[in-house]
Design a protein around this motif. Structure first.
Motif, PDB file in Angstrom:
ATOM      1  N   ARG A 233       0.881  -1.239   0.067  1.00  0.00           N
ATOM      2  CA  ARG A 233       0.287   0.301   0.062  1.00  0.00           C
ATOM      3  C   ARG A 233       1.041   1.311  -0.036  1.00  0.00           C
ATOM      4  NH1 ARG A 233      -5.122   1.142   2.582  1.00  0.00           N
ATOM      5  NH2 ARG A 233      -5.426   3.331   2.654  1.00  0.00           N
ATOM      6  N   VAL A 234       0.608   2.296  -0.780  1.00  0.00           N
ATOM      7  CA  VAL A 234       1.252   3.359  -0.797  1.00  0.00           C
ATOM      8  C   VAL A 234       0.314   4.555  -0.377  1.00  0.00           C
ATOM      9  CG1 VAL A 234       2.863   4.943  -2.135  1.00  0.00           C
ATOM     10  CG2 VAL A 234       2.869   2.399  -2.361  1.00  0.00           C
ATOM     11  N   THR A 235       0.722   5.291   0.470  1.00  0.00           N
ATOM     12  CA  THR A 235      -0.248   6.492   0.752  1.00  0.00           C
ATOM     13  C   THR A 235       0.488   7.642   0.440  1.00  0.00           C
ATOM     14  OG1 THR A 235      -1.151   5.230   2.630  1.00  0.00           O
ATOM     15  CG2 THR A 235      -1.726   7.672   2.416  1.00  0.00           C
TER      16      THR A 235
ATOM     17  N   GLY B 224       5.374  16.955  -6.062  1.00  0.00           N
ATOM     18  CA  GLY B 224       6.742  16.701  -5.352  1.00  0.00           C
ATOM     19  C   GLY B 224       8.033  17.139  -5.891  1.00  0.00           C
ATOM     20  N   PRO B 225       9.203  16.407  -5.764  1.00  0.00           N
ATOM     21  CA  PRO B 225       9.174  15.169  -4.879  1.00  0.00           C
ATOM     22  C   PRO B 225       9.050  15.324  -3.756  1.00  0.00           C
ATOM     23  CG  PRO B 225      11.312  15.745  -5.747  1.00  0.00           C
ATOM     24  CD  PRO B 225      10.374  17.050  -6.345  1.00  0.00           C
ATOM     25  N   PHE B 226       8.430  14.399  -3.035  1.00  0.00           N
ATOM     26  CA  PHE B 226       8.400  14.120  -1.414  1.00  0.00           C
ATOM     27  C   PHE B 226       9.322  13.250  -0.856  1.00  0.00           C
ATOM     28  CE2 PHE B 226       4.358  15.348  -3.477  1.00  0.00           C
ATOM     29  CZ  PHE B 226       3.770  16.791  -2.705  1.00  0.00           C
ATOM     30  N   PRO B 227       9.555  13.415   0.422  1.00  0.00           N
ATOM     31  CA  PRO B 227      10.460  12.502   1.126  1.00  0.00           C
ATOM     32  C   PRO B 227       9.466  11.231   1.405  1.00  0.00           C
ATOM     33  CG  PRO B 227      10.469  14.683   2.370  1.00  0.00           C
ATOM     34  CD  PRO B 227       9.396  14.581   1.228  1.00  0.00           C
TER      35      PRO B 227
ATOM     36  N   TRP C 223       1.054  11.700   7.860  1.00  0.00           N
ATOM     37  CA  TRP C 223       2.286  12.154   7.310  1.00  0.00           C
ATOM     38  C   TRP C 223       1.934  12.332   5.779  1.00  0.00           C
ATOM     39  CZ3 TRP C 223       4.491   6.900   9.432  1.00  0.00           C
ATOM     40  CH2 TRP C 223       4.883   7.084  10.971  1.00  0.00           C
ATOM     41  N   ALA C 224       1.133  11.740   5.114  1.00  0.00           N
ATOM     42  CA  ALA C 224       1.069  11.766   3.735  1.00  0.00           C
ATOM     43  C   ALA C 224       0.466  13.256   3.472  1.00  0.00           C
ATOM     44  CB  ALA C 224       0.170  10.847   2.762  1.00  0.00           C
ATOM     45  N   GLY C 225      -0.387  13.792   4.205  1.00  0.00           N
ATOM     46  CA  GLY C 225      -1.037  14.933   4.354  1.00  0.00           C
ATOM     47  C   GLY C 225       0.023  16.085   4.708  1.00  0.00           C
ATOM     48  N   HIS C 226       1.054  15.847   5.150  1.00  0.00           N
ATOM     49  CA  HIS C 226       1.995  16.866   5.407  1.00  0.00           C
ATOM     50  C   HIS C 226       3.325  16.654   4.375  1.00  0.00           C
ATOM     51  CE1 HIS C 226       0.542  18.883   8.973  1.00  0.00           C
ATOM     52  NE2 HIS C 226      -0.128  17.619   9.506  1.00  0.00           N
ATOM     53  N   GLY C 227       3.185  16.023   3.431  1.00  0.00           N
ATOM     54  CA  GLY C 227       4.166  15.816   2.275  1.00  0.00           C
ATOM     55  C   GLY C 227       4.964  14.518   2.360  1.00  0.00           C
ATOM     56  N   TYR C 228       4.546  13.545   2.738  1.00  0.00           N
ATOM     57  CA  TYR C 228       5.497  12.485   2.830  1.00  0.00           C
ATOM     58  C   TYR C 228       4.909  11.049   1.963  1.00  0.00           C
ATOM     59  CZ  TYR C 228       8.077  14.602   6.119  1.00  0.00           C
ATOM     60  OH  TYR C 228       8.963  15.576   6.929  1.00  0.00           O
ATOM     61  N   VAL C 229       5.541  10.383   1.162  1.00  0.00           N
ATOM     62  CA  VAL C 229       5.113   9.192   0.491  1.00  0.00           C
ATOM     63  C   VAL C 229       5.278   8.096   1.485  1.00  0.00           C
ATOM     64  CG1 VAL C 229       5.479   7.723  -1.357  1.00  0.00           C
ATOM     65  CG2 VAL C 229       5.555  10.044  -1.762  1.00  0.00           C
ATOM     66  N   VAL C 230       4.267   7.339   1.937  1.00  0.00           N
ATOM     67  CA  VAL C 230       4.368   6.219   2.877  1.00  0.00           C
ATOM     68  C   VAL C 230       4.090   4.897   2.291  1.00  0.00           C
ATOM     69  CG1 VAL C 230       3.663   5.420   5.238  1.00  0.00           C
ATOM     70  CG2 VAL C 230       3.432   8.032   4.686  1.00  0.00           C
ATOM     71  N   VAL C 231       5.086   3.765   2.365  1.00  0.00           N
ATOM     72  CA  VAL C 231       5.005   2.781   1.694  1.00  0.00           C
ATOM     73  C   VAL C 231       4.901   1.826   2.786  1.00  0.00           C
ATOM     74  CG1 VAL C 231       5.890   1.256   0.378  1.00  0.00           C
ATOM     75  CG2 VAL C 231       6.487   3.647  -0.130  1.00  0.00           C
TER      76      VAL C 231
ATOM     77  N   ALA D 292      12.226  17.432  10.665  1.00  0.00           N
ATOM     78  CA  ALA D 292      13.619  17.945  10.748  1.00  0.00           C
ATOM     79  C   ALA D 292      14.716  17.136  10.114  1.00  0.00           C
ATOM     80  CB  ALA D 292      13.985  17.613  12.141  1.00  0.00           C
ATOM     81  N   TYR D 293      14.598  15.641   9.850  1.00  0.00           N
ATOM     82  CA  TYR D 293      15.579  14.934   9.293  1.00  0.00           C
ATOM     83  C   TYR D 293      15.368  14.425   7.751  1.00  0.00           C
ATOM     84  CZ  TYR D 293      17.561  15.443  13.867  1.00  0.00           C
ATOM     85  OH  TYR D 293      18.060  15.988  15.008  1.00  0.00           O
ATOM     86  N   LEU D 294      14.289  14.609   7.310  1.00  0.00           N
ATOM     87  CA  LEU D 294      13.923  14.280   5.880  1.00  0.00           C
ATOM     88  C   LEU D 294      13.612  15.383   5.083  1.00  0.00           C
ATOM     89  CD1 LEU D 294      11.607  10.728   6.000  1.00  0.00           C
ATOM     90  CD2 LEU D 294      14.327  11.218   6.210  1.00  0.00           C
ATOM     91  N   GLY D 295      12.951  16.295   5.986  1.00  0.00           N
ATOM     92  CA  GLY D 295      12.493  17.601   5.315  1.00  0.00           C
ATOM     93  C   GLY D 295      13.331  18.792   5.306  1.00  0.00           C
ATOM     94  N   ASP D 296      14.404  18.441   6.202  1.00  0.00           N
ATOM     95  CA  ASP D 296      15.638  19.539   6.361  1.00  0.00           C
ATOM     96  C   ASP D 296      14.940  20.688   7.054  1.00  0.00           C
ATOM     97  OD1 ASP D 296      17.461  17.784   5.801  1.00  0.00           O
ATOM     98  OD2 ASP D 296      17.064  18.000   3.588  1.00  0.00           O
TER      99      ASP D 296
END
Length: 315
Positions: free
Chosen positions: A55-57, A63-66, A88-96, A285-289
């Motif tokens: 599943r990918v959310t 993007g590209p998104f973290p 997390w997806a709503g805040h800009g992350y691709v979740v696998v 902090a660590y993926l979005g810098d």
């Protein structure tokens, strides 16, 4: 006021807090991105002859998104943890997410705790074959930035995440993946059959260990403090320990419903919000810098927003 505090008017916000106002937890509310999901994927790891339901959310944006690879707990599934994945997806992350061999979504016979290595190999495959399996969803690969990739997991999935992030097993073998930039351990494991005193010596990646004061282990009998050991034994540098007062193993519903086991606990919307807030700040902090997110982590922001129910330590 909390957002103002994170920008330029700290004195104004401090005055408001002194007057009795309470800041909102960092990004605990839904994010700005509409959320899409590809829930019926089946990936093929040809090298192992293994099919992985996935599943990918992800955000509805260019993007590209973290990227966050999230590993479910024992007898969980790829479709659990949507209160986190969708947030997390709503805040800009691709979740696998994938169904590991112990997933309740798979037909019997399912694996038990003996297939811990297979779980790690599942995530290695997701990273190494990214360009191949993402073709199943048009436009997905272009939305993903694999240079900003984190791993996370809950319970048994936290063990998977910490092995990918840099913990070594007792015989000194490392299963870390070099693409991983940060690891989120929700109800992670301390020392035991697989991990020993030296397992975190070389854990240089950023780590957040998150637990609750009622997050005892049904399986091992260890108290919740056992779950703080990855933080305690890891070297200083971008390490965080988040403890939620009164939180059980299910953290009020992060799995998307009540979890099995006596330590899963009742629903608690506040606990879900605290996990969302802390984890999103960590990814930012660590993926979005994001410097503001880093300042949030090292401040007392979440503790203040929770009325002291959450403690955050860092080293």
């Amino acid at each position: 006021c909390a957002m103002v505090w994170r920008t330029t008017l700290a004195a104004v916000c401090a005055g408001a807090l002194a007057a009795g106002a309470q800041p909102a937890p960092y990004k605990a509310e839904a994010g700005p991105w509409p959320v899409l999901a590809a829930a019926g994927l089946e990936l093929l790891d040809a090298a192992r002859g293994k099919r992985l339901p996935a599943r990918v959310t992800y955000p509805d944006g260019t993007g590209p998104f973290p990227v966050v690879l999230f590993s479910h707990g024992y007898r969980g599934s790829k479709d659990h943890y949507q209160p986190l994945a969708a947030h997390w997806a709503g805040h800009g992350y691709v979740v696998v997410q994938v169904d590991h061999s112990d997933s309740q979504a798979l037909p019997p016979p399912r694996a038990d705790f003996e297939d811990w290595l297979g779980r790690v190999q599942d995530v290695h495959f997701l990273i190494d074959a990214l360009d191949d399996w993402t073709r199943a969803v048009p436009g997905l690969r272009a939305r993903m930035d694999p240079a900003r990739l984190g791993v996370g997991g809950h319970s048994y999935g936290a063990q998977t995440a910490q092995l990918l992030g840099g913990a070594v097993i007792r015989n000194g073998t490392s299963l870390a993946h070099p693409a991983v930039r940060a690891a989120l351990l929700i109800s992670g494991q301390g020392r035991g059959q697989l991990l020993g005193d030296r397992s975190w010596d070389a854990f240089t990646n950023p780590m957040m260990a998150l637990t609750g004061t009622r997050d005892d282990s049904d399986r091992t009998g260890n108290p919740w403090t056992w779950r703080t050991e990855p933080y305690a034994f890891a070297p200083p540098g971008d390490k965080y320990l988040v403890v939620i007062e009164g939180a059980y193993h299910g953290f009020g519903g992060i799995g998307g419903g009540r979890m099995a086991g006596p330590s899963s606990g009742p629903p608690n919307a506040d606990h879900v919000a605290y996990v969302r807030s802390a984890s999103t700040a960590f990814w930012d902090a660590y993926l979005g810098d994001d410097g503001a997110a880093l300042r949030e982590l090292v401040s007392a922001g979440l503790s203040a927003a929770s009325g002291g129910a959450v403690s955050v330590r860092h080293k």
